[in-house]
Design a protein around this motif. Structure first.
Motif, PDB file in Angstrom:
ATOM      1  N   ASP A 154       0.841  -1.184   0.000  1.00 56.30           N
ATOM      2  CA  ASP A 154       0.000   0.000   0.000  1.00 56.30           C
ATOM      3  C   ASP A 154       0.880   1.240   0.000  1.00 56.30           C
ATOM      4  O   ASP A 154       2.108   1.159  -0.164  1.00 56.30           O
ATOM      5  CB  ASP A 154      -0.951  -0.034   1.202  1.00 56.30           C
ATOM      6  N   ALA A 155       0.256   2.393   0.194  1.00 57.22           N
ATOM      7  CA  ALA A 155       1.010   3.646   0.139  1.00 57.22           C
ATOM      8  C   ALA A 155       2.084   3.707   1.221  1.00 57.22           C
ATOM      9  O   ALA A 155       3.129   4.329   1.033  1.00 57.22           O
ATOM     10  CB  ALA A 155       0.052   4.830   0.264  1.00 57.22           C
ATOM     11  N   ALA A 156       1.826   3.056   2.359  1.00 57.92           N
ATOM     12  CA  ALA A 156       2.824   3.076   3.443  1.00 57.92           C
ATOM     13  C   ALA A 156       4.055   2.258   3.074  1.00 57.92           C
ATOM     14  O   ALA A 156       5.180   2.612   3.431  1.00 57.92           O
ATOM     15  CB  ALA A 156       2.198   2.532   4.734  1.00 57.92           C
ATOM     16  N   ALA A 157       3.851   1.177   2.351  1.00 61.26           N
ATOM     17  CA  ALA A 157       4.958   0.287   1.987  1.00 61.26           C
ATOM     18  C   ALA A 157       5.613   0.691   0.675  1.00 61.26           C
ATOM     19  O   ALA A 157       6.737   0.261   0.381  1.00 61.26           O
ATOM     20  CB  ALA A 157       4.459  -1.152   1.874  1.00 61.26           C
ATOM     21  N   ASP A 165      -2.815  -1.913  -3.124  1.00 60.45           N
ATOM     22  CA  ASP A 165      -3.651  -0.783  -3.529  1.00 60.45           C
ATOM     23  C   ASP A 165      -3.038  -0.134  -4.767  1.00 60.45           C
ATOM     24  O   ASP A 165      -2.052  -0.633  -5.327  1.00 60.45           O
ATOM     25  CB  ASP A 165      -3.844   0.208  -2.377  1.00 60.45           C
TER      26      ASP A 165
END
Lengths: 142, 108
Positions: free
Chosen positions: B18-21, B51
């Motif tokens: 996702d955006a965090a990773a 995502d």
């Protein structure tokens, strides 16, 4: 607040507007859906849509701002699920959730809105008095 | 039997792409792509969720591989299948059920 006369499960979680906190929202969403026995396929779509929307709030709504918050309300009623994301960041550009534009398949970004639109049956967005509210509706089959 | 030598394997270890990773995964992809692979076996068996940000990093890998680059994916979770379906990227990333099937696809 849901009407007590409706058979519904409504839960709300508020998190700090950070990317890692979007994962908390996803866990929360799945838990509420499990409690309400929402089907797996619908949960997949709801999680995809919610993550895209919440990520947009963090990355765009609260860009250059610290200490913001995002609230997710999950309401499961007979026949449908409603997700409501509320924030006080910068509003989304007008019409962004209603426009449908073709996307270059090889684009590195910009798929978020189209993913949201594909995963849910209704999208509403309002921004009033500094409060932004995105409501996503998903019809449940069976 | 091992993987054919001209096929490189990228086994993604992030549970959520996702955006965090994405920043960390993007760096991993850049290191991986430095060898200029043309055929990649993408192992998503450890990945529960992707995502659009994570997907963008995968698309960037394909672009780095050039016009002759091919990626075959195996181990994709149902949510990942759904994302590829929604974004119509099934035509660019060959989704396979097993590693053997993915190797066969790349060997065609």
């Amino acid at each position: 607040m849901c009407s007590p006369s409706e058979s519904a499960i409504c839960r709300t979680l508020v998190v700090t507007a950070e990317l890692l906190a979007v994962r908390e929202l996803a866990v929360f969403l799945r838990e509420v859906c499990a409690e309400a026995q929402v089907g797996d396929c619908e949960v997949l779509d709801l999680e995809l849509a919610m993550v895209e929307a919440a990520t947009n709030v963090v990355e765009h709504g609260y860009r250059d701002r610290e200490g913001g918050a995002v609230a997710l309300q999950v309401c499961v009623r007979p026949g449908g699920v409603t997700l409501t994301l509320t924030d006080t960041g910068k509003p989304a550009p007008e019409g962004v959730f209603s426009n449908r534009t073709a996307l270059d398949m090889t684009a590195l970004s910009g798929r978020g809105i189209s993913i949201i639109q594909a995963c849910v049956d209704g999208v509403e967005y309002t921004s009033r008095a500094g409060c932004n509210r995105l409501t996503l509706h998903k019809t449940l089959s069976g | 039997m091992g993987t054919p030598e001209d096929i490189q394997v990228l086994a993604v270890q992030h549970r959520r792409l996702d955006a965090a990773a994405a920043p960390e995964f993007k760096q991993e992809v850049e290191v991986f792509a430095a060898d200029q692979p043309t055929r990649v076996l993408l192992d998503l068996s450890s990945v529960e969720f992707v995502d659009s940000t994570g997907l963008g990093v995968l698309v960037s890998l394909l672009k780095k591989m050039g016009a002759n680059g091919r990626i075959a994916v195996f181990g994709a979770a149902p949510s990942v299948h759904r994302l590829f379906q929604i974004t119509r990227l099934e035509s660019l990333f060959r989704l396979c059920t097993t590693r053997a099937e993915a190797e066969n696809v790349l060997s065609e």
